[in-house]
Design a protein around this motif. Structure first.
Motif, PDB file in Angstrom:
ATOM      1  N   GLY A  23     -10.499 -72.311  95.764  1.00 42.76           N
ATOM      2  CA  GLY A  23     -10.673 -72.597  97.255  1.00 42.76           C
ATOM      3  C   GLY A  23     -11.807 -71.096  97.082  1.00 42.76           C
ATOM      4  O   GLY A  23     -13.152 -70.926  97.638  1.00 42.76           O
ATOM      5  N   SER A  24     -11.271 -70.254  96.710  1.00 43.13           N
ATOM      6  CA  SER A  24     -12.313 -68.848  97.149  1.00 43.13           C
ATOM      7  C   SER A  24     -13.934 -68.373  96.312  1.00 43.13           C
ATOM      8  O   SER A  24     -14.619 -67.819  96.949  1.00 43.13           O
ATOM      9  CB  SER A  24     -11.127 -67.782  96.672  1.00 43.13           C
ATOM     10  N   ASP A  25     -13.387 -69.290  95.464  1.00 42.75           N
ATOM     11  CA  ASP A  25     -14.561 -69.631  94.436  1.00 42.75           C
ATOM     12  C   ASP A  25     -16.283 -69.641  94.980  1.00 42.75           C
ATOM     13  O   ASP A  25     -17.101 -69.567  95.106  1.00 42.75           O
ATOM     14  CB  ASP A  25     -14.451 -69.377  92.812  1.00 42.75           C
ATOM     15  N   HIS A 126       2.420 -64.293 108.031  1.00 42.41           N
ATOM     16  CA  HIS A 126       3.665 -64.783 106.352  1.00 42.41           C
ATOM     17  C   HIS A 126       2.914 -65.659 105.897  1.00 42.41           C
ATOM     18  O   HIS A 126       2.860 -65.771 104.053  1.00 42.41           O
ATOM     19  CB  HIS A 126       4.261 -64.713 107.841  1.00 42.41           C
ATOM     20  N   ASP A 127       1.982 -66.376 105.954  1.00 45.49           N
ATOM     21  CA  ASP A 127       1.583 -67.803 105.837  1.00 45.49           C
ATOM     22  C   ASP A 127       0.989 -68.287 104.713  1.00 45.49           C
ATOM     23  O   ASP A 127       0.584 -68.082 103.361  1.00 45.49           O
ATOM     24  CB  ASP A 127       1.403 -69.140 106.907  1.00 45.49           C
ATOM     25  N   PHE A 128      -0.044 -66.624 104.867  1.00 44.39           N
ATOM     26  CA  PHE A 128      -1.361 -66.049 104.142  1.00 44.39           C
ATOM     27  C   PHE A 128      -0.634 -65.732 103.060  1.00 44.39           C
ATOM     28  O   PHE A 128      -1.262 -65.867 101.838  1.00 44.39           O
ATOM     29  CB  PHE A 128      -1.996 -64.955 104.676  1.00 44.39           C
ATOM     30  N   PHE A 129       0.505 -64.285 102.852  1.00 45.78           N
ATOM     31  CA  PHE A 129       1.034 -64.161 101.652  1.00 45.78           C
ATOM     32  C   PHE A 129       2.070 -64.630 101.410  1.00 45.78           C
ATOM     33  O   PHE A 129       2.795 -63.578 100.479  1.00 45.78           O
ATOM     34  CB  PHE A 129       1.190 -62.354 102.324  1.00 45.78           C
ATOM     35  N   HIS A 130       2.447 -65.172 101.472  1.00 45.94           N
ATOM     36  CA  HIS A 130       4.347 -65.681 101.278  1.00 45.94           C
ATOM     37  C   HIS A 130       4.178 -67.173 101.007  1.00 45.94           C
ATOM     38  O   HIS A 130       5.237 -68.001  99.584  1.00 45.94           O
ATOM     39  CB  HIS A 130       5.213 -65.810 102.333  1.00 45.94           C
ATOM     40  N   ASP A 131       3.185 -68.265 101.987  1.00 45.58           N
ATOM     41  CA  ASP A 131       3.529 -69.824 101.379  1.00 45.58           C
ATOM     42  C   ASP A 131       2.136 -70.546 100.405  1.00 45.58           C
ATOM     43  O   ASP A 131       1.472 -69.528 100.447  1.00 45.58           O
ATOM     44  CB  ASP A 131       3.780 -70.117 102.815  1.00 45.58           C
ATOM     45  N   GLY A 132       2.927 -71.137  99.320  1.00 44.41           N
ATOM     46  CA  GLY A 132       1.921 -71.832  98.815  1.00 44.41           C
ATOM     47  C   GLY A 132       1.408 -71.377  97.989  1.00 44.41           C
ATOM     48  O   GLY A 132       1.727 -70.501  97.267  1.00 44.41           O
ATOM     49  N   GLY A 133       0.699 -71.956  97.031  1.00 44.96           N
ATOM     50  CA  GLY A 133       0.225 -71.583  95.928  1.00 44.96           C
ATOM     51  C   GLY A 133      -1.111 -70.304  95.616  1.00 44.96           C
ATOM     52  O   GLY A 133      -0.920 -69.614  94.325  1.00 44.96           O
ATOM     53  N   ASP A 135      -1.056 -67.557  97.362  1.00 46.55           N
ATOM     54  CA  ASP A 135      -0.519 -66.081  97.689  1.00 46.55           C
ATOM     55  C   ASP A 135      -0.918 -64.905  97.038  1.00 46.55           C
ATOM     56  O   ASP A 135      -1.257 -63.875  97.526  1.00 46.55           O
ATOM     57  CB  ASP A 135       1.013 -66.194  98.471  1.00 46.55           C
ATOM     58  N   ASP A 136      -0.463 -65.464  95.599  1.00 47.86           N
ATOM     59  CA  ASP A 136      -0.518 -63.901  94.659  1.00 47.86           C
ATOM     60  C   ASP A 136      -2.217 -63.820  94.667  1.00 47.86           C
ATOM     61  O   ASP A 136      -1.929 -62.433  95.235  1.00 47.86           O
ATOM     62  CB  ASP A 136       0.098 -64.816  93.493  1.00 47.86           C
ATOM     63  N   LEU A 137      -3.060 -64.873  94.567  1.00 54.32           N
ATOM     64  CA  LEU A 137      -4.479 -64.061  95.118  1.00 54.32           C
ATOM     65  C   LEU A 137      -4.709 -63.340  95.829  1.00 54.32           C
ATOM     66  O   LEU A 137      -5.047 -62.604  95.881  1.00 54.32           O
ATOM     67  CB  LEU A 137      -5.336 -65.678  94.462  1.00 54.32           C
ATOM     68  N   MET A 138      -4.535 -64.612  96.972  1.00 54.78           N
ATOM     69  CA  MET A 138      -4.579 -63.118  98.596  1.00 54.78           C
ATOM     70  C   MET A 138      -4.254 -62.535  98.578  1.00 54.78           C
ATOM     71  O   MET A 138      -4.769 -61.574  99.266  1.00 54.78           O
ATOM     72  CB  MET A 138      -4.139 -64.960  99.705  1.00 54.78           C
ATOM     73  N   ARG A 139      -2.765 -61.587  98.209  1.00 52.89           N
ATOM     74  CA  ARG A 139      -1.853 -60.366  97.824  1.00 52.89           C
ATOM     75  C   ARG A 139      -3.188 -59.696  97.749  1.00 52.89           C
ATOM     76  O   ARG A 139      -3.810 -58.614  97.769  1.00 52.89           O
ATOM     77  CB  ARG A 139      -0.733 -60.802  97.728  1.00 52.89           C
ATOM     78  N   LYS A 140      -3.170 -59.602  96.171  1.00 52.44           N
ATOM     79  CA  LYS A 140      -4.769 -59.357  95.379  1.00 52.44           C
ATOM     80  C   LYS A 140      -5.673 -58.385  95.769  1.00 52.44           C
ATOM     81  O   LYS A 140      -6.039 -57.999  95.971  1.00 52.44           O
ATOM     82  CB  LYS A 140      -4.582 -60.011  93.943  1.00 52.44           C
ATOM     83  N   THR A 153      -6.715 -44.456  97.682  1.00 49.99           N
ATOM     84  CA  THR A 153      -5.445 -44.308  98.222  1.00 49.99           C
ATOM     85  C   THR A 153      -5.099 -45.676  97.071  1.00 49.99           C
ATOM     86  O   THR A 153      -6.261 -45.915  95.916  1.00 49.99           O
ATOM     87  CB  THR A 153      -5.187 -45.622  99.145  1.00 49.99           C
ATOM     88  N   GLN A 154      -4.081 -46.131  96.116  1.00 45.46           N
ATOM     89  CA  GLN A 154      -4.126 -47.198  95.672  1.00 45.46           C
ATOM     90  C   GLN A 154      -3.049 -47.885  96.590  1.00 45.46           C
ATOM     91  O   GLN A 154      -1.365 -47.869  97.451  1.00 45.46           O
ATOM     92  CB  GLN A 154      -2.753 -46.718  94.503  1.00 45.46           C
ATOM     93  N   VAL A 155      -4.127 -49.273  95.912  1.00 43.92           N
ATOM     94  CA  VAL A 155      -2.831 -50.297  97.185  1.00 43.92           C
ATOM     95  C   VAL A 155      -2.621 -51.320  96.450  1.00 43.92           C
ATOM     96  O   VAL A 155      -3.613 -51.638  95.541  1.00 43.92           O
ATOM     97  CB  VAL A 155      -3.626 -50.831  98.605  1.00 43.92           C
ATOM     98  N   THR A 156      -1.119 -51.164  96.767  1.00 43.21           N
ATOM     99  CA  THR A 156      -0.661 -52.766  95.933  1.00 43.21           C
ATOM    100  C   THR A 156       0.245 -53.731  96.990  1.00 43.21           C
ATOM    101  O   THR A 156       0.497 -53.016  97.664  1.00 43.21           O
ATOM    102  CB  THR A 156       0.802 -52.523  95.249  1.00 43.21           C
ATOM    103  N   PHE A 157      -0.075 -55.384  96.710  1.00 40.48           N
ATOM    104  CA  PHE A 157       0.422 -56.270  97.855  1.00 40.48           C
ATOM    105  C   PHE A 157       1.206 -56.779  96.604  1.00 40.48           C
ATOM    106  O   PHE A 157       0.671 -57.966  96.045  1.00 40.48           O
ATOM    107  CB  PHE A 157      -0.136 -56.535  98.733  1.00 40.48           C
ATOM    108  N   ASP A 158       2.794 -57.223  96.449  1.00 36.48           N
ATOM    109  CA  ASP A 158       3.075 -57.450  95.622  1.00 36.48           C
ATOM    110  C   ASP A 158       4.629 -58.073  96.330  1.00 36.48           C
ATOM    111  O   ASP A 158       5.369 -57.788  97.926  1.00 36.48           O
ATOM    112  CB  ASP A 158       3.993 -56.663  94.591  1.00 36.48           C
ATOM    113  N   ILE A 159       5.254 -58.951  95.469  1.00 39.00           N
ATOM    114  CA  ILE A 159       6.192 -59.996  96.175  1.00 39.00           C
ATOM    115  C   ILE A 159       8.136 -59.095  95.377  1.00 39.00           C
ATOM    116  O   ILE A 159       7.594 -58.311  94.329  1.00 39.00           O
ATOM    117  CB  ILE A 159       6.950 -61.284  95.495  1.00 39.00           C
ATOM    118  N   VAL A 160       8.839 -57.991  96.736  1.00 37.31           N
ATOM    119  CA  VAL A 160       9.395 -57.412  96.160  1.00 37.31           C
ATOM    120  C   VAL A 160      11.227 -57.909  96.805  1.00 37.31           C
ATOM    121  O   VAL A 160      10.846 -58.502  97.475  1.00 37.31           O
ATOM    122  CB  VAL A 160       8.935 -55.552  96.483  1.00 37.31           C
ATOM    123  N   GLN A 161      12.178 -57.150  96.291  1.00 35.51           N
ATOM    124  CA  GLN A 161      13.061 -57.836  96.746  1.00 35.51           C
ATOM    125  C   GLN A 161      13.596 -56.663  98.469  1.00 35.51           C
ATOM    126  O   GLN A 161      13.485 -55.597  97.696  1.00 35.51           O
ATOM    127  CB  GLN A 161      14.268 -57.629  96.187  1.00 35.51           C
TER     128      GLN A 161
END
Length: 189
Positions: A23-25, A126-133, A135-140, A153-161
């Motif tokens: 999609g993004s490509d 939430h839907d952009f970054f947590h739902d669907g297949g 989400d990992d690419l969008m967070r990065k 700065t160092q910016v990270t966007f990961d799924i964590v508990q």
């Protein structure tokens, strides 16, 4: 496949998007080549390809505003070396990351009510970054986009508990912005 897609556009006026497109490509290629198109010029090999392009298109529409909102919150926040935001569909929910309360990544998005109905900015983020297949690419992508706006700065966007205000533990997207220490800075003793 991207070269074939662009070549076909110049030959036929239609942009064929194969099923293996994320999609993004294709959207980035169209922007790079300065191709202005109408939706009826897009031909998708599958409904999945259509949904991926649609989702990335919506994300790119809101990405700058979301990054601007995030940077604005950082600039207004008390000086500290690490800022933590968490995605939540509920703007009033309290969430803790590593024992520290995090800010909800609201985004301040101005939403078209006819398109998003009663959805809040938080729910869309939430839907952009947590739902669907994707989400990992969008967070990065978003972490890199925000990081480009904040040198040093160092910016990270990961799924964590995380821990919710109800005490429930769950996994959520966590955006962390950490300021790097300048190794060449003189220290006084």
């Amino acid at each position: 496949w991207l070269t074939t897609c662009i070549r076909a556009y110049y030959n036929t006026g239609c942009i064929r998007i194969p099923d293996d497109s994320i999609g993004s490509d294709v959207l980035l290629a169209l922007e790079y080549f300065g191709i202005v198109y109408t939706p009826d010029q897009l031909v998708f090999d599958s409904f999945g390809a259509y949904l991926r392009v649609k989702l990335w298109s919506e994300y790119y529409t809101h990405r700058s505003k979301l990054a601007e909102w995030t940077v604005d919150r950082l600039m207004r926040a008390p000086a500290k070396h690490n800022h933590v935001f968490v995605i939540s569909p509920n703007p009033t929910q309290r969430v803790w990351v590593n024992g520290r309360e995090a800010h909800i990544l609201d985004g301040g998005l101005l939403l078209d009510e006819t398109k998003y109905e009663a959805a809040s900015s938080c729910a869309v983020v939430h839907d952009f970054f947590h739902d669907g297949g994707l989400d990992d690419l969008m967070r990065k992508d978003f972490a890199a986009f925000v990081g480009a706006s904040l040198p040093g700065t160092q910016v990270t966007f990961d799924i964590v508990q995380v821990v919710l205000d109800s005490g429930e533990q769950t996994n959520r997207g966590v955006l962390q912005v950490a300021y790097k220490q300048n190794p060449h800075r003189e220290t006084t003793t």
